[in-house]
Design an enzyme around this catalytic site. Structure first.
Site, short mmCIF file in Angstrom:
data_model
loop_
_atom_site.label_atom_id
_atom_site.label_comp_id
_atom_site.label_asym_id
_atom_site.label_seq_id
_atom_site.Cartn_x
_atom_site.Cartn_y
_atom_site.Cartn_z
N HIS A 75 0.84 -1.21 0.00
CA HIS A 75 0.00 0.00 0.00
C HIS A 75 0.87 1.25 0.00
CE1 HIS A 75 -2.41 -3.07 2.36
NE2 HIS A 75 -3.11 -2.91 1.26
N LYS A 130 -1.41 -9.36 2.86
CA LYS A 130 -1.71 -9.77 4.21
C LYS A 130 -2.26 -11.20 4.23
CE LYS A 130 -2.14 -8.63 8.56
NZ LYS A 130 -1.09 -8.07 9.40
N1 MSP Z 1 -10.28 -0.95 -2.08
C1 MSP Z 1 -9.78 -1.39 -3.32
C2 MSP Z 1 -9.41 -0.22 -4.20
C3 MSP Z 1 -10.52 0.74 -4.47
S1 MSP Z 1 -9.99 2.10 -5.41
C4 MSP Z 1 -11.39 2.87 -5.84
C5 MSP Z 1 -8.54 -2.22 -3.06
N2 MSP Z 1 -7.93 -2.06 -1.89
S2 MSP Z 1 -6.61 -2.82 -1.41
O1 MSP Z 1 -6.42 -2.50 -0.02
O2 MSP Z 1 -6.64 -4.19 -1.76
O3 MSP Z 1 -5.45 -2.08 -2.16
C6 MSP Z 1 -5.05 -2.50 -3.42
C7 MSP Z 1 -3.96 -1.61 -3.89
O4 MSP Z 1 -2.91 -1.56 -2.91
C8 MSP Z 1 -3.28 -2.08 -5.15
O5 MSP Z 1 -3.96 -1.72 -6.32
C9 MSP Z 1 -1.97 -1.38 -5.01
O6 MSP Z 1 -2.15 -0.03 -5.31
C10 MSP Z 1 -1.66 -1.56 -3.54
N3 MSP Z 1 -1.00 -2.82 -3.26
C11 MSP Z 1 -1.39 -3.76 -2.36
N4 MSP Z 1 -0.46 -4.76 -2.34
C12 MSP Z 1 0.52 -4.48 -3.21
C13 MSP Z 1 1.71 -5.13 -3.59
N5 MSP Z 1 2.13 -6.27 -3.06
N6 MSP Z 1 2.47 -4.52 -4.54
C14 MSP Z 1 2.11 -3.34 -5.11
N7 MSP Z 1 0.99 -2.72 -4.77
C15 MSP Z 1 0.17 -3.26 -3.83
O7 MSP Z 1 -8.16 -2.96 -3.96
#
Ligand code: MSP
Length: 501
Positions: free
Chosen positions: A20, A298
């Site tokens: 994130h 996670k």
């Molecule tokens: N809530 C939705 C997004 C809604 S946007 C209108 C969601 N949330 S999430 O908590 O799963 O966050 C996803 C985003 O977090 C990914 O698209 C990316 O931006 C970031 N990432 C989460 N894990 C990641 C990695 N391991 N590597 C790179 N980015 C990562 O999806």
């Protein structure tokens, strides 16, 4: 000019991890750079607090969804100053001001005739809060991202008439070849569209933790609609008594990882059209940070804690490492050992030593004042056009290439030190003008490269620019400084850190 950049809003079913932080740091690099170009920047991030993933996690934790959301949203918000993010607002979708605006916009979509009732049958991942078509499923009907079995769902639903926007979406992609960067993601989105669009479920009857549909309050809104709309609603209430929508919408850039491409690159423009709003200008899709061979997440239990890494090495080092180690746009593995190695070789040696040496030599040989001189022709070649190249790369959200462009200059300056050997020139002072010229060029080169590096290394560049008596961060005025300014020596910018964790 206005420049509006966003991150995804993060689910509050878990705590933030480096994945994130990565997206937020990327958006922050762009926001900072655009401010240096004099743009009127608005940078939004926040949390996505509705939907089944949160409902389920709250149930497991034995708290209400709102309690879980409050607890974890606070952690996402606390991460921001730690990674030095300069967001202008933090939106939480459980904010009633967001809900009010979502209801208004969705009612408009309904009134405009873009919503139908129907029966949904399909395979659903509760962690993604997403239905998976046959071609999106992993073997044995599992979720390719979460590696859990999909659930078979059959229910009465409202549908958003996405299929009606097929031609308009194809037109958008044709008109704007850089609507989605990098190109591989654009092609992925376009081929999804060309494969034929189906209407998408807009509501879930069983869901409890979600916003009621304004025209049918028995049904709760599918979380993605409420979530995507954050990019628009936030502008309506981020500033007390002021509506920023006119000034900043359409957004200039949405930053995210590739797993949520379809929502942003296909559904989102259509939803905006359906609500009489313009689609965003562009989106930049990055890859996954991997630990070993798996996506850091996670649910897979393989996360690197950004709080710990920063405590040890500082936010600058973390920001630098992420964009240097993993080519922005692609997947890439990160590791503690890799982090330590780059810290040592690139930050401490290449950049830290260069800065210390230049400041020490100006202090020692010229009484802490940069001698006025001319640009050395051998360096002019390398610096010529560098700012434009750097800015051009960031315009295309090529964060790793832009950083490499700056680093090329760092390496060039180190070679210049070796080629000119100022300590030898200082020995007999046979040619004081040449020493003036070399020191001027080093101080000036260091100032230019540090200004470029501001978005990646905000703390270090602040210290270094202060030591070089540079107050401005503007890139427009980067033309060469006449010299004559005072400098201060600095302790090592990247001190040695005990390793062997
Ligand atoms: N809530 C939705 C997004 C809604 S946007 C209108 C969601 N949330 S999430 O908590 O799963 O966050 C996803 C985003 O977090 C990914 O698209 C990316 O931006 C970031 N990432 C989460 N894990 C990641 C990695 N391991 N590597 C790179 N980015 C990562 O999806």
């Amino acid at each position: 000019m206005a420049y509006y950049v966003t991150t995804p809003i993060y689910y509050v079913n878990a705590e933030p991890h480096l994945g994130h932080a990565y997206s937020t740091m990327a958006a922050d690099v762009l926001a900072r750079h655009m401010r240096q170009r004099g743009e009127d920047v608005f940078f939004l991030t926040g949390t996505d607090e509705h939907g089944e993933p949160i409902e389920l996690a709250a149930e497991r934790a034995g708290v209400t969804p709102q309690e879980l959301a409050d607890r974890n949203a606070a952690k996402f918000e606390a991460l921001l100053p730690i990674i030095d993010a300069t967001n202008d607002f933090f939106i939480r979708t459980s904010d009633p001001r967001h809900a009010e605006r979502v209801a208004e916009i969705m009612q408009r979509v309904y009134d405009n005739g873009w919503v139908d009732k129907g029966t949904y049958e399909g395979w659903y991942c509760p962690r993604c809060a997403d239905f998976k078509s046959e071609r999106e499923q992993a073997p044995e009907r599992t979720c390719p991202i979460h590696e859990i079995p999909l659930e078979e769902v059959r229910e009465e639903n409202w549908f958003f008439r996405l299929s009606a926007f097929q031609a308009q979406l194809e037109g958008l992609y044709e008109e704007r070849p850089d609507f989605v960067v990098p190109e591989v993601r654009r092609n992925e989105a376009l081929s999804f569209i060309e494969g034929g669009l189906e209407d998408v479920s807009l509501s879930r009857p069983k869901l409890k933790w979600g916003m009621p549909l304004p025209w049918d309050p028995e049904q709760r809104m599918y979380v993605w609609f409420d979530a995507l709309l954050n990019y628009v609603t936030a502008l309506g209430f981020a500033r007390e008594g002021e509506d920023l929508t006119e000034r900043f919408w359409p957004a200039d850039l949405h930053v995210m990882a590739k797993e949520i491409l379809k929502f942003h690159a296909v559904i989102w423009p259509a939803l905006l059209w359906a609500a009489d709003l313009e689609p965003p200008k562009r989106m930049a899709i990055h890859g996954f940070l991997l630990m070993g061979e798996k996506k850091m997440s996670k649910s897979l239990g393989n996360v690197l804690d950004p709080f710990e890494a920063i405590e040890r090495y500082g936010a600058d080092a973390l920001r630098f490492y992420c964009f240097r180690e993993v080519s922005f746009g692609q997947d890439g593995a990160i590791s503690t050992a890799g982090f330590e190695a780059r810290y040592e070789t690139e930050l401490a040696n290449d950049f830290g030593n260069l800065a210390s040496r230049v400041l020490a030599m100006v202090d020692r040989y010229r009484d802490a004042t940069v001698p006025p001189a001319q640009v050395d022709a051998v360096l002019a070649e390398d610096f010529e056009g560098a700012v434009e190249r750097f800015s051009g790369l960031l315009d295309r959200a090529e964060l790793s290439q832009a950083l490499e462009e700056a680093w090329r200059l760092v390496r060039r300056l180190n070679r210049y030190v070796e080629e000119t050997r100022p300590w030898e020139l200082a020995k007999d002072e046979a040619d004081p003008e040449r020493l003036d010229e070399v020191l001027y060029n080093l101080a000036e080169g260091l100032r230019v490269v540090t200004l470029l590096l501001v978005p990646y290394l905000p703390q270090t560049s602040d210290r270094l620019l202060a030591a070089l008596s540079e107050d401005s961060r503007a890139l427009a005025e980067l033309g060469s400084h006449p010299g004559g300014q005072r400098i201060d020596r600095l302790p090592p910018l990247f001190p040695k850190i005990e390793t062997g964790s």
